[in-house]
Design an enzyme around this catalytic site. Sequence first.
Site, PDB file in Angstrom:
ATOM      1  N   THR A  85       5.341  -4.473   8.039  1.00 43.35           N
ATOM      2  CA  THR A  85       5.534  -5.721   7.266  1.00 43.35           C
ATOM      3  C   THR A  85       6.955  -6.726   7.707  1.00 43.35           C
ATOM      4  OG1 THR A  85       5.848  -6.347   4.946  1.00 43.35           O
ATOM      5  CG2 THR A  85       6.835  -4.156   5.686  1.00 43.35           C
ATOM      6  N   ASP A  86       6.543  -7.941   7.247  1.00 44.86           N
ATOM      7  CA  ASP A  86       7.707  -8.997   7.379  1.00 44.86           C
ATOM      8  C   ASP A  86       8.985  -8.717   6.504  1.00 44.86           C
ATOM      9  OD1 ASP A  86       6.563  -9.860   5.115  1.00 44.86           O
ATOM     10  OD2 ASP A  86       6.015 -11.860   6.125  1.00 44.86           O
ATOM     11  N   GLU A  87       8.368  -7.823   5.579  1.00 46.54           N
ATOM     12  CA  GLU A  87       9.184  -7.656   4.383  1.00 46.54           C
ATOM     13  C   GLU A  87      10.736  -6.889   4.849  1.00 46.54           C
ATOM     14  OE1 GLU A  87       7.934  -6.780   0.399  1.00 46.54           O
ATOM     15  OE2 GLU A  87       5.873  -7.558   0.898  1.00 46.54           O
TER      16      GLU A  87
ATOM     17  N   TYR B 123      10.657  -0.595  -1.169  1.00 44.83           N
ATOM     18  CA  TYR B 123       9.480  -0.597  -0.254  1.00 44.83           C
ATOM     19  C   TYR B 123       9.765  -0.854   0.977  1.00 44.83           C
ATOM     20  CZ  TYR B 123       5.327  -2.562   2.276  1.00 44.83           C
ATOM     21  OH  TYR B 123       4.284  -2.869   3.071  1.00 44.83           O
TER      22      TYR B 123
ATOM     23  N   LYS C 156       9.821   0.987   4.821  1.00 42.57           N
ATOM     24  CA  LYS C 156       8.989   0.455   6.133  1.00 42.57           C
ATOM     25  C   LYS C 156      10.030  -0.043   7.047  1.00 42.57           C
ATOM     26  CE  LYS C 156       5.456  -0.295   6.387  1.00 42.57           C
ATOM     27  NZ  LYS C 156       4.110   0.551   6.710  1.00 42.57           N
TER      28      LYS C 156
HETATM   29  P1  NAD Z   1      -3.013   0.187   0.294  1.00 39.76           P
HETATM   30  O1  NAD Z   1      -1.987   0.661  -0.675  1.00 39.76           O
HETATM   31  O2  NAD Z   1      -4.488  -0.764   0.065  1.00 39.76           O
HETATM   32  O3  NAD Z   1      -3.614   1.494   1.149  1.00 39.76           O
HETATM   33  C1  NAD Z   1      -3.022   2.680   1.650  1.00 39.76           C
HETATM   34  C2  NAD Z   1      -3.831   3.770   1.965  1.00 39.76           C
HETATM   35  O4  NAD Z   1      -2.965   4.812   2.430  1.00 39.76           O
HETATM   36  C3  NAD Z   1      -4.691   4.273   0.898  1.00 39.76           C
HETATM   37  O5  NAD Z   1      -6.075   4.514   1.329  1.00 39.76           O
HETATM   38  C4  NAD Z   1      -4.038   5.717   0.547  1.00 39.76           C
HETATM   39  O6  NAD Z   1      -4.663   6.592   0.019  1.00 39.76           O
HETATM   40  C5  NAD Z   1      -3.214   5.887   1.854  1.00 39.76           C
HETATM   41  N1  NAD Z   1      -2.087   6.951   1.759  1.00 39.76           N
HETATM   42  C6  NAD Z   1      -1.062   6.419   0.758  1.00 39.76           C
HETATM   43  N2  NAD Z   1      -0.245   7.731   1.093  1.00 39.76           N
HETATM   44  C7  NAD Z   1      -0.835   8.534   1.747  1.00 39.76           C
HETATM   45  C8  NAD Z   1      -0.605   9.968   2.340  1.00 39.76           C
HETATM   46  N3  NAD Z   1       0.621  10.402   2.047  1.00 39.76           N
HETATM   47  N4  NAD Z   1      -1.276  10.417   3.416  1.00 39.76           N
HETATM   48  C9  NAD Z   1      -2.437   9.711   3.658  1.00 39.76           C
HETATM   49  N5  NAD Z   1      -2.892   8.518   3.206  1.00 39.76           N
HETATM   50  C10 NAD Z   1      -1.994   7.998   2.332  1.00 39.76           C
HETATM   51  O7  NAD Z   1      -2.289  -0.617   1.419  1.00 39.76           O
HETATM   52  P2  NAD Z   1      -2.577  -1.548   2.557  1.00 39.76           P
HETATM   53  O8  NAD Z   1      -2.324  -3.228   1.792  1.00 39.76           O
HETATM   54  O9  NAD Z   1      -3.830  -1.583   3.071  1.00 39.76           O
HETATM   55  O10 NAD Z   1      -1.729  -1.502   3.762  1.00 39.76           O
HETATM   56  C11 NAD Z   1      -1.742  -0.997   4.755  1.00 39.76           C
HETATM   57  C12 NAD Z   1      -0.462  -0.970   5.693  1.00 39.76           C
HETATM   58  O11 NAD Z   1      -0.206  -2.324   6.012  1.00 39.76           O
HETATM   59  C13 NAD Z   1       0.895  -0.276   5.088  1.00 39.76           C
HETATM   60  O12 NAD Z   1       1.311   0.491   6.032  1.00 39.76           O
HETATM   61  C14 NAD Z   1       1.367  -1.381   4.569  1.00 39.76           C
HETATM   62  O13 NAD Z   1       2.823  -1.292   4.539  1.00 39.76           O
HETATM   63  C15 NAD Z   1       0.943  -2.610   5.787  1.00 39.76           C
HETATM   64  N6  NAD Z   1       1.283  -3.916   5.241  1.00 39.76           N
HETATM   65  C16 NAD Z   1       0.474  -4.365   4.219  1.00 39.76           C
HETATM   66  C17 NAD Z   1       0.571  -5.580   3.944  1.00 39.76           C
HETATM   67  C18 NAD Z   1      -0.127  -6.247   2.789  1.00 39.76           C
HETATM   68  O14 NAD Z   1      -0.052  -7.570   2.342  1.00 39.76           O
HETATM   69  N7  NAD Z   1      -1.064  -5.467   2.223  1.00 39.76           N
HETATM   70  C19 NAD Z   1       1.315  -6.653   4.665  1.00 39.76           C
HETATM   71  C20 NAD Z   1       1.979  -6.211   5.718  1.00 39.76           C
HETATM   72  C21 NAD Z   1       1.860  -4.886   6.139  1.00 39.76           C
HETATM   73  P1  TYD Z   2       2.565  -9.062  -4.171  1.00 38.91           P
HETATM   74  O1  TYD Z   2       1.145  -9.407  -3.921  1.00 38.91           O
HETATM   75  O2  TYD Z   2       2.952  -7.894  -4.870  1.00 38.91           O
HETATM   76  O3  TYD Z   2       3.201  -8.940  -2.479  1.00 38.91           O
HETATM   77  P2  TYD Z   2       4.829  -8.779  -2.321  1.00 38.91           P
HETATM   78  O4  TYD Z   2       5.548  -8.587  -3.211  1.00 38.91           O
HETATM   79  O5  TYD Z   2       4.574  -7.470  -1.189  1.00 38.91           O
HETATM   80  O6  TYD Z   2       4.731 -10.173  -1.571  1.00 38.91           O
HETATM   81  O7  TYD Z   2       3.335 -10.487  -4.549  1.00 38.91           O
HETATM   82  C1  TYD Z   2       3.283 -11.595  -3.944  1.00 38.91           C
HETATM   83  C2  TYD Z   2       4.095 -12.650  -4.465  1.00 38.91           C
HETATM   84  O8  TYD Z   2       3.461 -13.025  -5.839  1.00 38.91           O
HETATM   85  C3  TYD Z   2       5.537 -12.317  -4.671  1.00 38.91           C
HETATM   86  O9  TYD Z   2       6.276 -13.458  -4.687  1.00 38.91           O
HETATM   87  C4  TYD Z   2       5.322 -11.800  -6.335  1.00 38.91           C
HETATM   88  C5  TYD Z   2       4.225 -12.900  -7.007  1.00 38.91           C
HETATM   89  N1  TYD Z   2       3.539 -12.025  -8.099  1.00 38.91           N
HETATM   90  C6  TYD Z   2       3.414 -12.676  -9.462  1.00 38.91           C
HETATM   91  O10 TYD Z   2       3.863 -13.821  -9.712  1.00 38.91           O
HETATM   92  N2  TYD Z   2       2.955 -12.023 -10.195  1.00 38.91           N
HETATM   93  C7  TYD Z   2       2.259 -10.853  -9.982  1.00 38.91           C
HETATM   94  O11 TYD Z   2       1.614 -10.354 -11.374  1.00 38.91           O
HETATM   95  C8  TYD Z   2       2.394 -10.158  -8.971  1.00 38.91           C
HETATM   96  C9  TYD Z   2       1.427  -8.852  -8.622  1.00 38.91           C
HETATM   97  C10 TYD Z   2       3.002 -10.743  -7.918  1.00 38.91           C
END
Ligand code: NAD
Ligand code: TYD
Length: 337
Positions: free
Chosen positions: A123-125, A150, A154
């Site tokens: 992630t960019d975070e 989080y 990461k």
């Molecule tokens: P998500 O929370 O929707 O899904 C996570 C999946 O991992 C789930 O299916 C869960 O069952 C599985 N999981 C969790 N713990 C586990 C374990 N101990 N063993 C096996 N499986 C396990 O997440 P997502 O949004 O699909 O994100 C996927 C990846 O992308 C993550 O690594 C996240 O950090 C990264 N990422 C997400 C975003 C975003 O905006 N969602 C952005 C940048 C990077």
């Molecule tokens: P989120 O989807 O939780 O992603 P991240 O924190 O990983 O960027 O949140 C996106 C943005 O939206 C973040 O600035 C927090 C804000 N946010 C709200 O304002 N209200 C909400 O209920 C949630 C879940 C997020």
Amino acid sequence: MKIFVTGGAGFIGSNFVHYWLREHRTDEIVNFDALTYAGNLENLRGAEGGKRYRFIKGDITDAAAIAEAMAGADAVVHFAAESHVDRSILGPAVFVQTNVVGTQVLLDAALAAKVKRFHHVSTDEVFGQLMLGTAEAFREDTPYHPRNPYSASKAAADHLVRAYATTYGLPVTISNTSNNFGPYQFPEKLIPLAVTNLLEGKPVPVYGDGKYVRDWLYVEDHCRAIDLILQKGKAGETYCIGGLTQDISNLEVVKKIIALLGAEGSAMQFVKDRPSHDRRYAIDWSKAKRELGYAPAHSFDEWLAKTVAWYRENTAWWQRVKSGEYQRYYREQYENR
Ligand code: NAD
Ligand code: TYD
């Protein structure tokens, strides 16, 4: 090619499984997922039953199960993680366990299995926050400065992945991507939470002043970027992947969703801010453009309209997801804010 995917029952992972089976007609996928609250086999309808896809339920911290399941894989694409900042603030321990220990277990297994590529989805975070009103953007060489449990977990995982490359020669790649959105996203994240709350006639909770900025990436653009990295990316390299070139605040995102759904103006509710809330994220994805030919396929507005339409058409999916454990989480997160 045989790909070992972790976390393929989650949001991005399940989109990736569908994408890969569609785009690579002879490849096989093994999907290893623990099915936590965020994992949902309903996301994989259409993939299941096919000869090229197999699901294994298991935890990535279980070294024996991982070694057995990974045997014979050509490449690993590692999505499995605890992924939600708010949950990491409520309870950080599982983030360290899954995101850090789990990644290290996978790296050991990948070395033993002699995989040709270990792709780590990050992630960019990890870079921390940027300030509003600047043109700064995260790049591959931006120093790490994670500010919540989080992003710290990461960041630790990213460091381990790079350490396995330099110490043991594991052929790794990393993508640091911005906030994804699209079908099958768990409605704890802003966009699906906003859409589904509005469809239920509930207000959208907006943290603080709402003037926070995220770089929004449609999930299919992300899947294509990973594909490009696996095909054209160089081992040892990191790629920053984003979806925007201009800032859009949370307030603007929520207003766009309200307009798409024709909801009332009072549909927003300002609530207490998140602790250590990162102000602004922006990604400079010029390296991926230059070296891989990556670019988002459509504009944010087009992808947002498509996403809103998907949640409108798939009410049964999110209504089931929003029952059970979700109710307890929602009360804990939003009551008295
Ligand atoms: P998500 O929370 O929707 O899904 C996570 C999946 O991992 C789930 O299916 C869960 O069952 C599985 N999981 C969790 N713990 C586990 C374990 N101990 N063993 C096996 N499986 C396990 O997440 P997502 O949004 O699909 O994100 C996927 C990846 O992308 C993550 O690594 C996240 O950090 C990264 N990422 C997400 C975003 C975003 O905006 N969602 C952005 C940048 C990077
Ligand atoms: P989120 O989807 O939780 O992603 P991240 O924190 O990983 O960027 O949140 C996106 C943005 O939206 C973040 O600035 C927090 C804000 N946010 C709200 O304002 N209200 C909400 O209920 C949630 C879940 C997020």
